[in-house]
Scaffold this motif. Structure first.
Motif, PDB file in Angstrom:
ATOM      1  N   ARG A 137       0.880  -1.167   0.000  1.00  0.00           N
ATOM      2  CA  ARG A 137       0.000   0.000   0.000  1.00  0.00           C
ATOM      3  C   ARG A 137       0.922   1.223   0.000  1.00  0.00           C
ATOM      4  NH1 ARG A 137      -5.041  -1.816   3.976  1.00  0.00           N
ATOM      5  NH2 ARG A 137      -4.855  -4.060   3.562  1.00  0.00           N
ATOM      6  N   PRO A 138       1.103   1.868  -1.162  1.00  0.00           N
ATOM      7  CA  PRO A 138       2.166   2.877  -1.301  1.00  0.00           C
ATOM      8  C   PRO A 138       2.072   4.039  -0.326  1.00  0.00           C
ATOM      9  CG  PRO A 138       1.385   2.181  -3.466  1.00  0.00           C
ATOM     10  CD  PRO A 138       0.450   1.584  -2.461  1.00  0.00           C
ATOM     11  N   ASP A 139       0.866   4.449   0.060  1.00  0.00           N
ATOM     12  CA  ASP A 139       0.769   5.603   0.952  1.00  0.00           C
ATOM     13  C   ASP A 139       1.178   5.295   2.383  1.00  0.00           C
ATOM     14  OD1 ASP A 139      -1.456   4.134   1.750  1.00  0.00           O
ATOM     15  OD2 ASP A 139      -2.744   5.893   1.960  1.00  0.00           O
ATOM     16  N   THR A 140       1.500   4.044   2.670  1.00  0.00           N
ATOM     17  CA  THR A 140       1.974   3.677   4.010  1.00  0.00           C
ATOM     18  C   THR A 140       3.488   3.529   4.078  1.00  0.00           C
ATOM     19  OG1 THR A 140       1.880   1.266   3.678  1.00  0.00           O
ATOM     20  CG2 THR A 140      -0.171   2.361   4.349  1.00  0.00           C
ATOM     21  N   CYS A 141       4.174   3.549   2.953  1.00  0.00           N
ATOM     22  CA  CYS A 141       5.594   3.207   2.940  1.00  0.00           C
ATOM     23  C   CYS A 141       6.451   4.271   3.629  1.00  0.00           C
ATOM     24  CB  CYS A 141       6.080   3.013   1.505  1.00  0.00           C
ATOM     25  SG  CYS A 141       5.394   1.538   0.701  1.00  0.00           S
ATOM     26  N   SER A 142       7.459   3.819   4.343  1.00  0.00           N
ATOM     27  CA  SER A 142       8.421   4.676   5.024  1.00  0.00           C
ATOM     28  C   SER A 142       9.794   4.026   4.874  1.00  0.00           C
ATOM     29  CB  SER A 142       8.048   4.836   6.495  1.00  0.00           C
ATOM     30  OG  SER A 142       8.930   5.707   7.169  1.00  0.00           O
ATOM     31  N   TRP A 143      10.876   4.796   5.113  1.00  0.00           N
ATOM     32  CA  TRP A 143      12.201   4.266   4.809  1.00  0.00           C
ATOM     33  C   TRP A 143      13.276   4.924   5.665  1.00  0.00           C
ATOM     34  CZ3 TRP A 143       8.729   6.326   1.351  1.00  0.00           C
ATOM     35  CH2 TRP A 143       8.853   7.702   1.107  1.00  0.00           C
ATOM     36  N   ASN A 144      14.384   4.204   5.791  1.00  0.00           N
ATOM     37  CA  ASN A 144      15.627   4.803   6.277  1.00  0.00           C
ATOM     38  C   ASN A 144      16.655   4.632   5.167  1.00  0.00           C
ATOM     39  OD1 ASN A 144      16.404   2.100   6.513  1.00  0.00           O
ATOM     40  ND2 ASN A 144      16.136   2.049   8.735  1.00  0.00           N
ATOM     41  N   THR A 145      17.936   4.655   5.470  1.00  0.00           N
ATOM     42  CA  THR A 145      18.945   4.607   4.409  1.00  0.00           C
ATOM     43  C   THR A 145      19.223   3.200   3.890  1.00  0.00           C
ATOM     44  OG1 THR A 145      20.695   4.535   6.082  1.00  0.00           O
ATOM     45  CG2 THR A 145      20.106   6.700   5.198  1.00  0.00           C
ATOM     46  N   TYR A 146      18.544   2.189   4.430  1.00  0.00           N
ATOM     47  CA  TYR A 146      18.809   0.841   3.942  1.00  0.00           C
ATOM     48  C   TYR A 146      17.579  -0.056   3.880  1.00  0.00           C
ATOM     49  CZ  TYR A 146      18.831  -0.303   8.955  1.00  0.00           C
ATOM     50  OH  TYR A 146      18.490  -0.443  10.284  1.00  0.00           O
ATOM     51  N   ALA A 147      16.431   0.399   4.370  1.00  0.00           N
ATOM     52  CA  ALA A 147      15.257  -0.472   4.424  1.00  0.00           C
ATOM     53  C   ALA A 147      13.990   0.291   4.061  1.00  0.00           C
ATOM     54  CB  ALA A 147      15.111  -1.089   5.818  1.00  0.00           C
ATOM     55  N   LEU A 148      13.020  -0.447   3.529  1.00  0.00           N
ATOM     56  CA  LEU A 148      11.722   0.091   3.128  1.00  0.00           C
ATOM     57  C   LEU A 148      10.636  -0.694   3.846  1.00  0.00           C
ATOM     58  CD1 LEU A 148       9.918   1.805   1.157  1.00  0.00           C
ATOM     59  CD2 LEU A 148      10.161  -0.089  -0.480  1.00  0.00           C
ATOM     60  N   ALA A 149       9.828  -0.004   4.645  1.00  0.00           N
ATOM     61  CA  ALA A 149       8.753  -0.642   5.408  1.00  0.00           C
ATOM     62  C   ALA A 149       7.416  -0.213   4.832  1.00  0.00           C
ATOM     63  CB  ALA A 149       8.840  -0.249   6.885  1.00  0.00           C
ATOM     64  N   CYS A 150       6.543  -1.182   4.551  1.00  0.00           N
ATOM     65  CA  CYS A 150       5.220  -0.885   3.985  1.00  0.00           C
ATOM     66  C   CYS A 150       4.184  -1.839   4.566  1.00  0.00           C
ATOM     67  CB  CYS A 150       5.210  -1.051   2.466  1.00  0.00           C
ATOM     68  SG  CYS A 150       6.404  -0.074   1.538  1.00  0.00           S
ATOM     69  N   VAL A 151       2.937  -1.395   4.566  1.00  0.00           N
ATOM     70  CA  VAL A 151       1.808  -2.279   4.820  1.00  0.00           C
ATOM     71  C   VAL A 151       1.466  -2.963   3.504  1.00  0.00           C
ATOM     72  CG1 VAL A 151      -0.611  -2.418   5.508  1.00  0.00           C
ATOM     73  CG2 VAL A 151       0.938  -0.830   6.676  1.00  0.00           C
ATOM     74  N   GLU A 200      -2.089  -8.142   3.062  1.00  0.00           N
ATOM     75  CA  GLU A 200      -2.537  -8.910   4.216  1.00  0.00           C
ATOM     76  C   GLU A 200      -1.539  -8.887   5.362  1.00  0.00           C
ATOM     77  OE1 GLU A 200      -3.266 -12.815   2.756  1.00  0.00           O
ATOM     78  OE2 GLU A 200      -5.146 -12.266   1.738  1.00  0.00           O
ATOM     79  N   ASN A 201      -0.284  -8.486   5.095  1.00  0.00           N
ATOM     80  CA  ASN A 201       0.762  -8.524   6.110  1.00  0.00           C
ATOM     81  C   ASN A 201       1.582  -7.238   6.078  1.00  0.00           C
ATOM     82  OD1 ASN A 201       0.526 -11.414   7.088  1.00  0.00           O
ATOM     83  ND2 ASN A 201       0.849 -11.785   4.898  1.00  0.00           N
ATOM     84  N   PHE A 202       2.459  -7.096   7.061  1.00  0.00           N
ATOM     85  CA  PHE A 202       3.444  -6.028   7.071  1.00  0.00           C
ATOM     86  C   PHE A 202       4.726  -6.554   6.429  1.00  0.00           C
ATOM     87  CE2 PHE A 202       1.293  -4.956  11.329  1.00  0.00           C
ATOM     88  CZ  PHE A 202       0.335  -4.177  10.698  1.00  0.00           C
ATOM     89  N   VAL A 203       5.408  -5.712   5.626  1.00  0.00           N
ATOM     90  CA  VAL A 203       6.595  -6.186   4.927  1.00  0.00           C
ATOM     91  C   VAL A 203       7.753  -5.209   5.140  1.00  0.00           C
ATOM     92  CG1 VAL A 203       5.303  -7.452   3.176  1.00  0.00           C
ATOM     93  CG2 VAL A 203       5.901  -5.059   2.763  1.00  0.00           C
ATOM     94  N   LEU A 204       8.967  -5.771   5.112  1.00  0.00           N
ATOM     95  CA  LEU A 204      10.189  -4.981   5.234  1.00  0.00           C
ATOM     96  C   LEU A 204      11.174  -5.452   4.169  1.00  0.00           C
ATOM     97  CD1 LEU A 204      11.818  -2.896   7.028  1.00  0.00           C
ATOM     98  CD2 LEU A 204      12.829  -4.912   8.126  1.00  0.00           C
ATOM     99  N   TYR A 205      11.541  -4.529   3.263  1.00  0.00           N
ATOM    100  CA  TYR A 205      12.525  -4.813   2.226  1.00  0.00           C
ATOM    101  C   TYR A 205      13.855  -4.167   2.589  1.00  0.00           C
ATOM    102  CZ  TYR A 205       8.898  -6.383  -1.111  1.00  0.00           C
ATOM    103  OH  TYR A 205       7.885  -7.055  -1.759  1.00  0.00           O
ATOM    104  N   ARG A 206      14.968  -4.868   2.298  1.00  0.00           N
ATOM    105  CA  ARG A 206      16.303  -4.296   2.462  1.00  0.00           C
ATOM    106  C   ARG A 206      16.862  -3.968   1.081  1.00  0.00           C
ATOM    107  NH1 ARG A 206      19.133  -5.131   7.415  1.00  0.00           N
ATOM    108  NH2 ARG A 206      20.822  -4.055   6.323  1.00  0.00           N
ATOM    109  N   PHE A 207      17.440  -2.769   0.914  1.00  0.00           N
ATOM    110  CA  PHE A 207      18.075  -2.412  -0.355  1.00  0.00           C
ATOM    111  C   PHE A 207      19.551  -2.043  -0.169  1.00  0.00           C
ATOM    112  CE2 PHE A 207      15.679   1.302   1.193  1.00  0.00           C
ATOM    113  CZ  PHE A 207      16.692   2.231   1.353  1.00  0.00           C
ATOM    114  N   SER A 208      20.044  -2.135   1.066  1.00  0.00           N
ATOM    115  CA  SER A 208      21.464  -1.928   1.341  1.00  0.00           C
ATOM    116  C   SER A 208      21.781  -2.561   2.688  1.00  0.00           C
ATOM    117  CB  SER A 208      21.802  -0.439   1.356  1.00  0.00           C
ATOM    118  OG  SER A 208      23.186  -0.231   1.600  1.00  0.00           O
ATOM    119  N   GLU A 209      23.050  -2.796   2.937  1.00  0.00           N
ATOM    120  CA  GLU A 209      23.461  -3.392   4.214  1.00  0.00           C
ATOM    121  C   GLU A 209      23.938  -2.302   5.165  1.00  0.00           C
ATOM    122  OE1 GLU A 209      22.782  -6.465   4.913  1.00  0.00           O
ATOM    123  OE2 GLU A 209      22.040  -6.682   2.858  1.00  0.00           O
TER     124      GLU A 209
END
Length: 528
Positions: free
Chosen positions: A502-516, A519-528
């Protein structure tokens, strides 16, 4: 003369704010009382001569850095065209950098870009089961430091929060609110824990808040029956609330939820929370608003009444440290940054004025810019590196919009670049991203386009890196978004797709993307 807070307005901790209380420091001025001094414009004569000869001579953002307009205050856009949330995600700590640029002190800061992020493909996300099943009811995600908070709400109005360590990808805890609400509006990440808020904006009859403990999710405090908020700002140890078109201001202790101070005025006002150079170096949303702004120990804000008086005050005690009887213009669009207040004038003279906040009661303002185009709109003021950027729209024709950069010391225009339909400016180090509803143009410190009209929405990760999404971040329906990492001066790195978020819920720091997700909550990593 500067005045201190009035004891008559003090409320005992834990007592509800009194919306009928009148601040004795305010009085209704008569027409005869309102006298406007002639501001200093060192270029006026030269400009007039040029015009006679036939010649041509960061920011309205939501939330803490943007003015809260007095009349009809509603839900200021926190994302381009989307529901507002990012303007309220503020930590409760102060930093040495924030102290160095507190009002009255202008630090010499050179914003060198951070080291490029080592981007990698998104891969499979970490998935977390919500404490309450996701429906069409309120849900959201927010990131602060290495912590992500997710929330979902039940039909009975109870909200459940899930805390996740973004570095390890591990779930930390679940916690439920004690309060229920017909509609929760905000999930605000603070260092003390997640703050849930209901009742912000037009149509609200009361505001409710509840803070959960960051270490385990237990309820720390909750308040209901508060005067309906137009906007909420967090400072060091305080929750600052603007209500009733800026007529009512009240502060709560962020540790206990108790009322600290309440003031009630007879006229509306605009509230502007200053930003610092450090706010331009961390993650920001699509409007350029810092996700975790740096906070000063003295919690300053600027209040401009609808009659033109301006005061520098503190969020906790609501005391006045400096004031001025008049200002060049009132209303939305004002920006306070690094010790200065920038004010766009929208009358017959289209100008941008600069006021020294440390000398607001003594120093005359400086006209940084005077438009030579009849009926031009000067908006979206945004600090960009050591310059002030804004959008000039001749005759309100967005197809003719130009991004302009000014020297804040009064040395005039540095550069301008046509960018049709620009909706927001996102500073990235000494560069600035001009964002439209469908594309982004990155403008370098020299005013030249690094790249133009790239599809999608681009957001800042730090002062040297961007994150680009293939489409807008305004919808609440589950969709796929392609993501790319973009280092300044480097080639974009395609990261793959965030699936079913759900794009309007997404938030981020310098290495991860958190979104609703759907059906679930998800966390993507794009850097270490």
């Amino acid at each position: 003369m500067a005045a201190q807070g009035h004891d008559e307005t003090r409320q005992e901790p834990g007592s509800p704010p009194d919306p009928t209380r009148i601040d004795p420091s305010f009085s209704e001025p008569t027409v005869a009382d309102v006298q406007y001094a002639r501001p200093v414009d060192p270029w006026a004569e030269a400009e007039a001569a040029a015009v006679a000869a036939g010649g041509h001579l960061p920011y309205q953002v939501s939330g803490p850095s943007a003015g809260t307009p007095a009349p009809g205050v509603g839900d200021p856009a926190g994302k381009t065209g989307g529901r507002s949330r990012r303007a309220y995600r503020i930590g409760l700590w102060s930093t040495a950098g924030a102290a160095a640029v507190a009002l009255g002190v202008t630090a010499a800061v050179v914003l060198w870009p951070s080291s490029s992020i080592d981007f990698h493909r998104l891969g499979e996300p970490s998935v977390f089961t919500p404490g309450i099943a996701l429906t069409s009811a309120f849900s959201d995600a927010t990131v602060i430091g290495d912590r992500a908070y997710y929330v979902s709400a039940a039909a009975n109005g109870v909200a459940a929060v899930t805390a996740v360590d973004t570095a390890s990808g591990e779930e930390l805890w679940h916690g439920n609110t004690t309060l229920s609400a017909a509609r929760w509006d905000r999930l605000i990440a603070t260092e003390a824990g997640p703050l849930l808020v209901a009742g912000i904006g037009s149509g609200s009859t009361e505001t409710r808040m509840e803070l959960l403990d960051e270490s385990g999710g237990a309820s720390v405090w909750h308040r209901d029956g508060l005067a309906a908020a137009d906007s909420i700002h967090l400072g060091t140890g305080v929750v600052f609330v603007v209500a009733d078109g800026g007529k009512l201001l009240y502060s709560l202790d962020s540790g206990t939820g108790g009322t600290v101070q309440v003031t009630r005025n007879t006229i509306g006002s605009t509230i502007v929370v200053p930003t610092t150079p450090a706010d331009l170096t961390g993650p920001a949303d699509a409007t350029g608003t810092a996700i975790n702004p740096a906070l000063a120990d003295d919690n300053p804000f600027v209040q401009v009444t609808s009659r033109g008086a301006v005061m520098v005050r503190d969020m906790r005690e609501l005391g006045t440290t400096a004031e001025r009887d008049e200002i060049a213009a009132t209303g939305s669009g004002m920006v306070a940054h690094d010790g200065r207040l920038f004010v766009p004038e929208s009358g017959s003279s289209r100008r941008i004025w600069s006021y020294d906040l440390a000398k607001i009661n003594t120093a005359e303002p400086v006209a940084l810019y005077t438009s030579q185009q009849s009926g031009a709109d000067l908006g979206k003021l945004t600090p960009c590196g050591e310059l002030l950027c804004f959008v000039e729209t001749p005759g309100y024709d967005r197809k003719k919009a130009e991004v302009v950069a000014l020297d804040v010391t009064g040395l005039g225009e540095k550069w301008r670049l046509p960018v049709p339909d620009v909706t927001s400016l996102v500073p990235v180090g000494d560069a600035v991203a001009a964002v439209t509803t469908t594309t982004t143009t990155l403008i370098g410190a020299d005013g030249k386009a690094v790249w133009s009209d790239q599809p999608g929405v681009t957001v800042r990760l730090n002062d040297g890196n961007l994150l680009r999404f293939s489409d807008d971040l305004t919808t609440g329906y589950a969709e796929d978004r392609s993501v790319a990492g973009v280092p300044l001066g480097g080639e974009p790195v395609e990261l793959g797709q965030a699936l079913g978020v759900r794009p309007d819920t997404c938030s981020w720091n310098t290495y991860a993307l958190a979104c609703v997700g759907k059906e679930n909550f998800v966390l993507y990593r794009f850097s270490e």
